[in-house]
Design a protein around this motif. Sequence first.
Motif, short mmCIF file in Angstrom:
data_model
loop_
_atom_site.label_atom_id
_atom_site.label_comp_id
_atom_site.label_asym_id
_atom_site.label_seq_id
_atom_site.Cartn_x
_atom_site.Cartn_y
_atom_site.Cartn_z
N SER A 56 0.95 -1.12 0.05
CA SER A 56 -0.07 -0.17 0.05
C SER A 56 0.72 1.30 -0.14
O SER A 56 2.06 1.28 0.64
N ILE B 95 0.75 7.46 1.26
CA ILE B 95 0.06 8.54 0.69
C ILE B 95 0.17 9.94 1.30
O ILE B 95 0.37 10.24 2.27
N LYS C 42 -1.40 13.69 1.07
CA LYS C 42 -2.43 14.47 0.65
C LYS C 42 -2.31 15.63 -0.08
O LYS C 42 -1.35 16.69 0.06
N LEU D 197 -9.30 10.75 -1.49
CA LEU D 197 -8.20 9.78 -1.78
C LEU D 197 -9.08 8.66 -2.49
O LEU D 197 -10.24 8.23 -1.86
N PHE E 35 -8.53 4.70 -4.26
CA PHE E 35 -7.65 3.77 -4.54
C PHE E 35 -7.97 2.64 -5.40
O PHE E 35 -9.31 2.24 -5.23
N ASP F 110 -6.94 12.30 -5.20
CA ASP F 110 -5.51 11.60 -5.07
C ASP F 110 -5.65 10.36 -5.31
O ASP F 110 -6.33 9.32 -4.60
N TYR G 14 -4.22 6.76 -6.12
CA TYR G 14 -3.18 5.75 -5.56
C TYR G 14 -3.60 4.13 -6.10
O TYR G 14 -4.78 3.80 -6.03
N ASN H 237 2.31 1.84 -6.42
CA ASN H 237 2.81 3.18 -6.22
C ASN H 237 4.07 3.06 -5.23
O ASN H 237 4.79 4.14 -4.93
N VAL I 26 -2.93 6.04 7.42
CA VAL I 26 -2.90 6.90 6.62
C VAL I 26 -4.08 8.16 6.61
O VAL I 26 -3.89 9.21 6.68
N GLN J 15 -4.82 13.10 8.08
CA GLN J 15 -4.44 13.69 6.59
C GLN J 15 -5.68 14.68 6.22
O GLN J 15 -5.49 15.16 5.19
#
Length: 331
Positions: A63, A66, A68, A73, A75, A98, A100, A104, A154, A158
């Motif tokens: 994972s 991350i 911000k 977010l 995924f 964002d 991901y 990554n 995460v 954030q």
Amino acid sequence: MSLYRAIKTVIVEDSGSFRQLVFRELSHRNIRIKIVLGVYRFSPDLVKALLVYFYGLKSYFLSPNIIKKQSILAFYEYKNELRQFKFLEASCGYKILDIYNSRNTYLFKNLKGWKFIFHIRFIRFALRLSKKYDFLVSCRAMSTFFYYIKFKEVLNGQHYKGVLVSSDRNPHAMGLIYAAKVYKIKTIYITHGHLPENPPRLCFDLSFLDGPALLDVYKRRGGGGGDVFFKGCEGEFRELNLSGFVQAKPIVGVFLSFITDQKSLFNLLGDIESYFCPSKIIVRLHPNEKIRNKKIIKKLKLFSNIEISLADQLAIKAVSYTHLRAHETRH
């Protein structure tokens, strides 16, 4: 409670006949999975638990770290999920996500994960899973567990306003969604393709669905909370043109589903050749690369009038007068 619900969703879905069929198909074709399953079946309980544990721990290591930048977010694991994120962002007209995925980052860059290498309490949980469920379900449940832990870390501090997924049942999505619920962060779901009957209940604050028919599928399962927005189906709408069936030497497109029976597919292709005498048959593979049957692809390449589409784009570039779909036939 959030972690329990995340894991329960994955366990229920992966215990179902369709997921079990997909895994059996994949294990028959993948030598590495065959070897791991062979070792697992003849191993003592502790070794089984460790195999399940380290499979799940991989989700934490892979994972991303991350940072911000935007307010939401997102995924994903598969290309068709990413396509939906880009569609949603393009519809908004400006960047809000964002985005991901597990590619990554790299194993040795995720240093925090090493604290879990031999976590006794977590290994005991893996032991409970492996004793109660089969290899697939145990591993996917443990993967959900570690995705949840990672995303809790995460999201803590954030200050995201929302999280976005394009799956209602996979470990990465359930880990993120239920970690967000702990911090009362809004959860968003956008569907990415054909939905089979009996999906999980909608557990999102906002769901983007193709239309009322898809919502009815969820309602038959028991509905769920949150708001629903109909985004429409992808692609350009055109009236059905049946003249393609009578046109001399048409181009025929065949869309392969998630699981395709080889015998049924080639019977279908033979019927198309006999009835329509097409100038070309375009076979579009399912976007999920992991489940593609290499034997089918190899056999398709033997036919001079068959073109293989890798499903990198929604639409086939060539003009296709007639589209048929090869559905799964054995469940």
